[in-house]
Design a protein around this motif. Sequence first.
Motif, PDB file in Angstrom:
ATOM      1  N   HIS A 191       0.846  -1.203   0.000  1.00 28.53           N
ATOM      2  CA  HIS A 191       0.000   0.000   0.000  1.00 28.53           C
ATOM      3  C   HIS A 191       0.886   1.261   0.000  1.00 28.53           C
ATOM      4  O   HIS A 191       0.651   2.194  -0.779  1.00 28.53           O
ATOM      5  N   GLU A 192       1.911   1.269   0.838  1.00 27.15           N
ATOM      6  CA  GLU A 192       2.808   2.439   0.869  1.00 27.15           C
ATOM      7  C   GLU A 192       3.553   2.582  -0.453  1.00 27.15           C
ATOM      8  O   GLU A 192       3.788   3.697  -0.931  1.00 27.15           O
ATOM      9  N   HIS A 226       1.485   4.485  -2.740  1.00 24.95           N
ATOM     10  CA  HIS A 226       1.635   5.940  -2.563  1.00 24.95           C
ATOM     11  C   HIS A 226       2.916   6.428  -3.249  1.00 24.95           C
ATOM     12  O   HIS A 226       2.949   7.489  -3.863  1.00 24.95           O
ATOM     13  N   CYS A 240      -0.584   6.317   7.245  1.00 22.33           N
ATOM     14  CA  CYS A 240      -1.835   5.586   7.020  1.00 22.33           C
ATOM     15  C   CYS A 240      -2.242   4.807   8.260  1.00 22.33           C
ATOM     16  O   CYS A 240      -1.476   4.012   8.793  1.00 22.33           O
ATOM     17  N   GLU A 267      -6.237   6.690  -0.901  1.00 18.47           N
ATOM     18  CA  GLU A 267      -6.082   5.436  -0.147  1.00 18.47           C
ATOM     19  C   GLU A 267      -6.587   4.246  -0.960  1.00 18.47           C
ATOM     20  O   GLU A 267      -6.004   3.170  -0.942  1.00 18.47           O
TER      21      GLU A 267
HETATM   22 ZN   LIG Z   1      -2.342   5.117   2.615  1.00 17.76          ZN
END
Ligand SMILES: [Zn+2]
Length: 254
Positions: A73-74, A77, A88, A104
């Motif tokens: 997930h990072e 980003h 987050c 997100e």
């Molecule tokens: Zn995030």
Amino acid sequence: MRGLSVAEHVLQSFGVTNPEEIDIEAIAWALGAKVRYDALESCEARIIGFKDRAIITVKDDGDPRRRRFSIAHELGHWQHHRGRSSICRASEIGTPGQAGASIERQADNYAADLLMPAYLFRPLSAQFPKPTFEAIDALATTFSTSRLATALRFIDLSPWPCVIVCHGPNGRRWFRRNRAVPDHWFPKNDLDPESAAMDILFGGIERAVPTIIGADAWFDRWNADRFELREECVKAFGNDVLALLTLTDARMLE
Ligand SMILES: [Zn+2]
């Protein structure tokens, strides 16, 4: 057939041909991000970037499969929102149904593509004759991903018309249906007493045997009582229950 996503391009450029080769720390490193584990207090994961280098910090306790998703997930980003730092919370990573916060969702989509690329996930999920949590759990083991993340991916890529609904003690929390399910099949807010989800939510059992149930247990559309569907319920995170609904009656798709 859609084209490859950004994350799938990354995997193919590394020559990834099976799920065990998805080494998330090595991929992060190759993309310029170093991964650290630390006792984070107020968030689940964060990324701090400077020019073409970044440091991803992930909470050092909890489920390792969930940590993999947080790192991915990072990286989402990093790939999509470079130039800004992200912090987050757990509720922002891998949780459907969150209003707003489209960055997100974009990071979650990237994470799902990176950890469960369609070009590997589709053929492996096709080995299972129908949608079940047994199939989802087997795929979760193969891809080292959580049951929830795998279930969402399964729904998105399944050729079967299916819906996943999450209920807590106070009613429906969120749901996800795939493109094969017409929009007018919108899940009810409250659980039906006939659903096995009740036994999980209030009876303390972990999972229920898949059953055929009237579609009106899940949908309050005017003609729902004419159809049946397949329901399978399991206990989820916290006190929630996940229901996997498969629309087995083709007339529901008209
Ligand atoms: Zn995030």
